[in-house]
Scaffold this motif. Structure first.
Motif, PDB file in Angstrom:
ATOM      1  N   VAL A  13      -4.020  -5.650   5.840  1.00 22.74           N
ATOM      2  CA  VAL A  13      -3.015  -4.783   6.450  1.00 22.74           C
ATOM      3  C   VAL A  13      -3.307  -3.339   6.054  1.00 22.74           C
ATOM      4  N   GLU A  14      -3.239  -2.421   7.026  1.00 23.68           N
ATOM      5  CA  GLU A  14      -3.454  -1.010   6.734  1.00 23.68           C
ATOM      6  C   GLU A  14      -2.282  -0.456   5.923  1.00 23.68           C
ATOM      7  N   PRO A  15      -2.541   0.479   5.004  1.00 28.40           N
ATOM      8  CA  PRO A  15      -1.457   1.050   4.186  1.00 28.40           C
ATOM      9  C   PRO A  15      -0.298   1.615   5.003  1.00 28.40           C
ATOM     10  N   ALA A  16      -0.606   2.283   6.125  1.00 30.76           N
ATOM     11  CA  ALA A  16       0.461   2.860   6.949  1.00 30.76           C
ATOM     12  C   ALA A  16       1.351   1.763   7.540  1.00 30.76           C
ATOM     13  N   GLU A  17       0.710   0.658   7.962  1.00 31.20           N
ATOM     14  CA  GLU A  17       1.464  -0.470   8.509  1.00 31.20           C
ATOM     15  C   GLU A  17       2.350  -1.091   7.435  1.00 31.20           C
ATOM     16  N   LEU A  18       1.806  -1.197   6.222  1.00 31.03           N
ATOM     17  CA  LEU A  18       2.586  -1.760   5.122  1.00 31.03           C
ATOM     18  C   LEU A  18       3.777  -0.864   4.782  1.00 31.03           C
ATOM     19  N   ARG A  19       3.568   0.437   4.810  1.00 32.28           N
ATOM     20  CA  ARG A  19       4.684   1.362   4.527  1.00 32.28           C
ATOM     21  C   ARG A  19       5.819   1.154   5.523  1.00 32.28           C
ATOM     22  N   ASN A  20       5.464   0.989   6.788  1.00 33.17           N
ATOM     23  CA  ASN A  20       6.484   0.762   7.814  1.00 33.17           C
ATOM     24  C   ASN A  20       7.227  -0.549   7.572  1.00 33.17           C
ATOM     25  N   SER A  21       6.477  -1.591   7.181  1.00 33.61           N
ATOM     26  CA  SER A  21       7.090  -2.892   6.912  1.00 33.61           C
ATOM     27  C   SER A  21       8.060  -2.806   5.732  1.00 33.61           C
ATOM     28  N   ILE A  22       7.625  -2.134   4.679  1.00 34.68           N
ATOM     29  CA  ILE A  22       8.475  -2.004   3.494  1.00 34.68           C
ATOM     30  C   ILE A  22       9.734  -1.205   3.825  1.00 34.68           C
TER      31      ILE A  22
END
Length: 330
Positions: free
Chosen positions: A282-291
């Motif tokens: 998972v890309e960091p930006a995608e993970l930030r959105n998920s969190i």
């Protein structure tokens, strides 16, 4: 304030509707109106807001010329392109609404480049009251009391990497829908598709769909498409909604498989973000959105510890258990 009538059918976006109502009324009183860049994630109703603003201006200036187009409509010389150029050069009152406007850059035909260049020059404050070159030997003037340009896109960064064009427009970032607004949107979509739901004291399929929205109508539209495949006029059950979610590889509350994976791992042990990105791709930006979504006060499935590690909350663990009970692959 009282909204201009065309905005009454637009759900949510109250601050924006108030602003644009005032702008439309300004046009009726020979004052300058707002030219816009409407942006935001898919499913927030950019086209509906743009259409409502066009209609509100048309009510204020009855004889105004209206062009609702996409760049693909004017990418080659044809009736749509010639009519648009004629309107611009005439100097008469007009409103031009270009949806998916980033395609003027990604599909740079001569015609798209001509219109894009005109828009850049027209909105440049240094050109106020000056003749602006349009095409060939044709020139015109842009008057904010008579002329409005509306651009809409999900990809504003594509328009002008320098940000110059964006700065010349009134940039409108559409607000995410509230859960109450998403329920209303789901009701309207269901009505439009002839779908009715079987609701009980413990099950409300419509609300389950609405809660998958994550602030936009994009996922709701996809779920409705799936339900249309089985809609035979009988009430849609909660089980059928769950089947639609599974077909879309979606989970209740709109979570995806990577987010379920994160909750599952963090339910047994805390993990840091870099570790999860490495194991899940998972890309960091995608993970930030998920969190951001899963830690929102209305969700609270995950929490970030002072150490920076992520941990599934008790509510998140209960959510995973309910997903299992409903037959989801958790």
């Amino acid at each position: 304030m009282e909204l201009v009538k065309p905005f009454e059918s637009v759900i949510g976006q109250n601050r924006i509707k108030n602003m644009l109502s005032l702008s439309a009324l300004a046009g009726a009183n020979d004052r300058e109106m707002l030219s816009l860049l409407l942006q935001g994630p898919a499913g927030l109703g950019k086209t509906k807001v743009g259409d409502a603003y066009v209609n509100a201006i048309a009510e204020s200036i009855p004889d105004i010329k209206i062009h609702r187009i996409q760049p693909r409509d004017i990418r080659l010389i044809g009736e749509e392109y010639n009519s648009l150029i004629e309107t611009i050069v005439s100097g008469e009152p007009y409103v031009i609404f270009i949806d998916e406007c980033h395609e003027m850059v990604t599909d740079p035909t001569k015609q798209n480049k001509t219109i894009f260049a005109f828009i850049r020059k027209a909105l440049d404050g240094n050109n106020k009251g000056k003749q602006i070159h349009v095409a060939d030997e044709q020139f015109t003037m842009f008057d904010r009391k008579k002329h409005v340009i509306i651009l809409a896109t999900n990809f504003p960064h594509v328009l002008d990497k320098s940000g110059a064009l964006q700065s010349r427009l009134n940039t409108i970032e559409l607000d995410l829908y509230t859960e109450k607004e998403l329920i209303k949107i789901t009701e309207l979509m269901a009505e439009g598709n002839g779908i009715i739901f079987k609701t009980t004291d413990t099950e409300n399929p419509l609300e389950r769909i609405a809660r998958c929205g994550r602030g936009t109508a994009r996922f709701i539209e996809r779920i409705m498409e799936q339900l249309n495949l089985v809609n035979d006029g009988t009430p849609i059950t909660q089980k059928q909604v769950s089947m639609a979610l599974k077909s879309l590889k979606m989970y209740p509350r709109g979570l995806n498989d990577k987010e379920i994976m994160l909750l599952g791992i963090c339910a047994s042990r805390p993990i840091n973000k870099a570790q999860f990105c490495a194991m899940s791709q998972v890309e960091p930006a995608e993970l930030r959105n998920s969190i951001a979504y899963m830690s929102h006060p209305d969700i609270r499935f995950i929490t970030q510890l002072p150490s920076g590690y992520l941990e599934t909350t008790k509510r998140g663990k209960n959510y995973l258990e309910k997903c299992k009970e409903m037959g989801f692959d958790v």
